[in-house]
Design a protein around this motif. Structure first.
Motif, mmCIF file in Angstrom:
data_model
loop_
_atom_site.group_PDB
_atom_site.id
_atom_site.type_symbol
_atom_site.label_atom_id
_atom_site.label_comp_id
_atom_site.label_asym_id
_atom_site.label_seq_id
_atom_site.Cartn_x
_atom_site.Cartn_y
_atom_site.Cartn_z
ATOM 1 N N SER A 1 0.862 -1.181 0.000
ATOM 2 C CA SER A 1 0.000 0.000 0.000
ATOM 3 C C SER A 1 0.897 1.230 0.000
ATOM 4 O O SER A 1 2.005 1.194 0.544
ATOM 5 C CB SER A 1 -0.918 0.014 1.232
ATOM 6 O OG SER A 1 -1.906 -0.994 1.137
ATOM 7 N N VAL B 1 -3.317 -0.834 -1.881
ATOM 8 C CA VAL B 1 -4.240 0.288 -1.755
ATOM 9 C C VAL B 1 -3.463 1.600 -1.791
ATOM 10 O O VAL B 1 -2.372 1.702 -1.227
ATOM 11 C CB VAL B 1 -5.029 0.189 -0.429
ATOM 12 C CG1 VAL B 1 -5.975 1.375 -0.272
ATOM 13 C CG2 VAL B 1 -5.800 -1.135 -0.364
ATOM 14 N N ARG C 1 -7.376 0.811 -6.145
ATOM 15 C CA ARG C 1 -8.149 0.851 -4.908
ATOM 16 C C ARG C 1 -7.680 2.029 -4.058
ATOM 17 O O ARG C 1 -6.486 2.217 -3.843
ATOM 18 C CB ARG C 1 -7.994 -0.459 -4.127
ATOM 19 C CG ARG C 1 -8.690 -1.629 -4.774
ATOM 20 C CD ARG C 1 -8.643 -2.871 -3.917
ATOM 21 N NE ARG C 1 -7.305 -3.436 -3.871
ATOM 22 C CZ ARG C 1 -7.020 -4.627 -3.334
ATOM 23 N NH1 ARG C 1 -7.979 -5.340 -2.767
ATOM 24 N NH2 ARG C 1 -5.780 -5.087 -3.342
ATOM 25 N N ALA D 1 -8.189 4.366 -0.444
ATOM 26 C CA ALA D 1 -8.700 4.575 0.916
ATOM 27 C C ALA D 1 -8.453 6.031 1.281
ATOM 28 O O ALA D 1 -7.376 6.563 1.013
ATOM 29 C CB ALA D 1 -7.994 3.652 1.912
ATOM 30 N N TYR E 1 -9.849 -0.620 5.289
ATOM 31 C CA TYR E 1 -8.484 -0.142 5.502
ATOM 32 C C TYR E 1 -8.396 0.431 6.910
ATOM 33 O O TYR E 1 -9.144 1.349 7.264
ATOM 34 C CB TYR E 1 -8.137 0.939 4.471
ATOM 35 C CG TYR E 1 -6.654 1.173 4.283
ATOM 36 C CD1 TYR E 1 -5.930 0.433 3.358
ATOM 37 C CD2 TYR E 1 -5.980 2.141 5.019
ATOM 38 C CE1 TYR E 1 -4.571 0.654 3.163
ATOM 39 C CE2 TYR E 1 -4.632 2.373 4.838
ATOM 40 C CZ TYR E 1 -3.922 1.624 3.911
ATOM 41 O OH TYR E 1 -2.586 1.845 3.730
#
Length: 245
Positions: free
Chosen positions: A69, A105, A133, A135, A179
């Motif tokens: 991420s 993410v 993706r 968050a 998340y």
């Protein structure tokens, strides 16, 4: 596996004798991290966004099944406050492509002084490619509203669930994945303290609930001082058994 447990960053001097052996060169820290965890949140990208070739290098260096991420650059979130995001989105997309199957993410952390602006957030999320993706971590209290959660749901973007001093802990699940950022249990100082087994057990129960509802979960510990994040992440993963990577 649909539960991913790790830390925010992997290269800290004070993790010597916690994760790394004494005297380990900085360039070799990542190999020790990936031997113990299967995901990490990159925070250095907030201060200086890496080159395309760096992302391509991670794709080849990181082991199969590892997920990275990445925190969005402050130029986008704190400088432009999501306004006119196209140049940054093009650059992020290019790097995300290079990361290949190691991408997890993109964390978009908004500044504490940025009050609610649904139109700006809606435009930004609408401009992001669907295959990335996202968050969003809100630090201004005005964002804590059902209409904002609904906006995130429409874009299948995750509300970042937080634990930390003076931060709201709202268990919102607005995307196919959840998340979580664990900034430390200290009620006075952000990023401070070590979570107790009781506190980690509570989070393990929440993660099981999300998993049982079909959600993929990413949880990262950001209380790096004294190696707390390493210990807490390992303990939480142990509590989740085979379900926690």
């Amino acid at each position: 596996m649909n539960i991913h447990i790790g830390t925010s960053g992997w290269s800290y001097d004070h993790w010597e004798n916690v994760l790394y052996p004494p005297g380990l060169p900085t360039r070799e820290r990542l190999q020790y991290y990936v031997a113990r965890f299967s995901t990490v949140e990159l925070n250095a990208s907030f201060y200086r966004w890496p080159r395309d070739t760096t992302f391509a290098g991670w794709r080849t260096r990181l082991p199969a099944g590892f997920s990275l991420s990445v925190k969005a650059p402050r130029g986008l979130t704190h400088g432009k406050k999501l306004y006119g995001p196209e140049v940054w989105i093009e650059r992020i997309s290019r790097c995300w492509h290079e990361l290949g199957d190691k991408r997890a993410v993109l964390l978009v952390q908004l500044p504490p002084g940025m009050a609610r602006d649904d139109a700006r957030l809606d435009y930004f999320l609408g401009a992001m490619p669907e295959w990335i993706r996202v968050a969003v971590e809100f630090r201004h209290p005005s964002w804590e509203h059902p209409e904002v959660y609904g906006l995130l749901e429409r874009h299948q973007a995750a509300y970042t669930v937080m634990s930390g001093a003076n931060l709201p802990c709202n268990l919102q699940a607005t995307a196919p994945f959840v998340y979580v950022r664990l900034h430390g249990p200290d009620h006075q100082h952000l990023y401070g303290g070590s979570y107790s087994d009781e506190e980690l057990g509570w989070w393990a129960d929440r993660i099981r609930e999300w998993r049982s509802s079909g959600k993929e979960v990413f949880a990262y510990f950001n209380n790096d001082g004294g190696g707390n994040a390493v210990r807490n992440a390992a303990t939480l993963r142990g509590m989740l058994g085979d379900g926690g990577e």
